[in-house]
Enzyme design. Structure first.
Site, short mmCIF file in Angstrom:
data_model
loop_
_atom_site.label_atom_id
_atom_site.label_comp_id
_atom_site.label_asym_id
_atom_site.label_seq_id
_atom_site.Cartn_x
_atom_site.Cartn_y
_atom_site.Cartn_z
N CYS A 121 0.81 -1.23 0.00
CA CYS A 121 0.00 0.00 0.00
C CYS A 121 0.84 1.27 0.00
O CYS A 121 0.32 2.36 -0.26
CB CYS A 121 -0.94 0.00 1.20
SG CYS A 121 -2.23 -1.24 1.10
N HIS A 263 -3.41 7.41 3.35
CA HIS A 263 -3.90 6.14 2.82
C HIS A 263 -5.27 5.88 3.43
O HIS A 263 -5.45 5.99 4.65
CB HIS A 263 -2.92 5.02 3.18
CG HIS A 263 -3.42 3.65 2.88
ND1 HIS A 263 -4.03 3.33 1.69
CD2 HIS A 263 -3.42 2.51 3.62
CE1 HIS A 263 -4.37 2.05 1.70
NE2 HIS A 263 -4.01 1.53 2.87
N ASN A 293 -10.90 1.17 0.52
CA ASN A 293 -9.45 1.08 0.57
C ASN A 293 -8.96 0.57 -0.78
O ASN A 293 -9.18 -0.59 -1.13
CB ASN A 293 -9.04 0.13 1.70
CG ASN A 293 -7.54 -0.05 1.83
OD1 ASN A 293 -6.78 0.22 0.91
ND2 ASN A 293 -7.11 -0.52 3.00
#
Length: 336
Positions: A121, A263, A293
């Site tokens: 990520c 994030h 996400n």
């Protein structure tokens, strides 16, 4: 004490996003899992997310986002001298996704350098850090950086607490050398704590779990596995110190930031970030409620929204911060 870093003359020339065709509401997931109405939205903080439909691949979505970023930068694809794909999960093992993005952009005979950077990520931030240094020393002039994710391909649908969090999508930026002192990267910082290596993982797809040794094990390892509570606890413990060091490296204070682009991991993670830094309610750029996400694409997608919505204007300071499997943390502070 962490030393401040010299600012590097790199500018974001344009941003872009690709939104996949299929919109999936949390109400639809309630029905899929047999949950009471409103359960998924209440526990995830997500109204809807998007999943890649027929014909939408990691590289095609990346190219779509790239076309938007190039248009915003006022450039043609052929003017690039490097293409970097920064995804948590590539489209295929070999060749790298950036090669496929180059082809999608019609640049198959161009010779433009194309390669991948993977830090789960944090892939976008890790690639941004590497490319900032490369542009600053003159290695590249105009670079396309894309993060494109099809998280839905590997979600554990038997585990609603995990599967409900994710969405597909792509974000892109075009980077170039800044020719003035009004833009630049002020500082970056990364940390990894491999004690958390088993907290978030996909075990298949590399050389560890091999199809020839049993397809059942290979298929089981192909789905995303996350120990959510343990991941959250470890991240919450480490995050405050990491953020202090990031801001020290960039020699900035929170009061100088126009916004923070995090994030979009989870509604609980965003709330912890807000509480840990004692932030005003409007400082975080939030896209979780209608994107989910999106793994590495979360930050460039949220950055794109900040730019097109007017939340972030030229000359203002922004912090890009996130966490990823590893367990890793990363961040950059830049003057947009």
């Amino acid at each position: 004490m962490t030393m401040a870093m010299p600012a590097l003359p790199v500018r974001i020339l344009g941003t872009g996003e690709h939104i996949p065709h299929e919109q999936v509401s949390s109400a639809a997931l309630d029905k899929r899992w047999g949950k009471p109405a409103g359960w998924t939205a209440r526990h995830s903080g997500i109204d809807h997310r998007h999943f890649a439909g027929a014909g939408e691949t990691t590289s095609s979505m990346a190219a779509s986002a790239a076309i938007g970023a190039l248009a915003a930068a006022g450039l043609e694809a052929g003017e690039l001298d490097c293409i970097v794909s920064a995804c948590s999960v590539p489209e295929q093992a070999i060749p790298c996704t950036a090669v496929l993005v180059q082809r999608e952009l019609g640049l198959h005979d161009s010779g433009i350098a194309a390669f991948d950077v993977n830090a789960t990520c944090l892939s976008f931030l890790a690639a941004l850090d590497m490319l900032t240094a490369a542009i600053a020393v003159g290695r590249y002039q105009r670079v396309l950086l894309v993060s494109s994710e099809v998280a839905s391909a590997g979600l554990p649908w038997h585990d609603p607490a995990t599967a409900m969090l994710f969405g597909d999508g792509a974000g892109a930026v075009v980077l170039g050398r800044a020719d003035d002192s009004e833009t630049g990267v002020l500082g970056s910082h990364f940390q990894t704590f491999s004690a958390g290596a088993e907290l978030c993982r996909v075990r298949s797809g590399g050389t560890r779990v091999r199809p020839a040794e049993g397809m059942d094990a290979f298929m089981q390892g192909a789905h995303f596995e996350m120990r959510g509570p343990a991941t959250y606890r470890m991240a919450a413990l480490r995050l405050p110190a990491f953020l202090r060091q990031l801001f020290e490296r960039a020699n900035v204070t929170l009061e100088r930031l126009a916004c923070i682009v995090p994030h979009q991991a989870s509604v609980k993670g965003l709330a912890h970030l807000e509480a840990a830094l004692r932030l005003p309610a409007d400082l975080l750029v939030r896209r979780l409620h209608e994107r989910g996400n999106q793994l590495a694409a979360s930050i460039p997608v949220a950055l794109h929204h900040a730019v097109i919505s007017g939340r972030l204007k030229r000359g203002q300071l922004v912090a890009l911060v996130g966490s990823g499997a590893g367990l890793s943390f990363g961040g950059s502070v830049l003057r947009y």
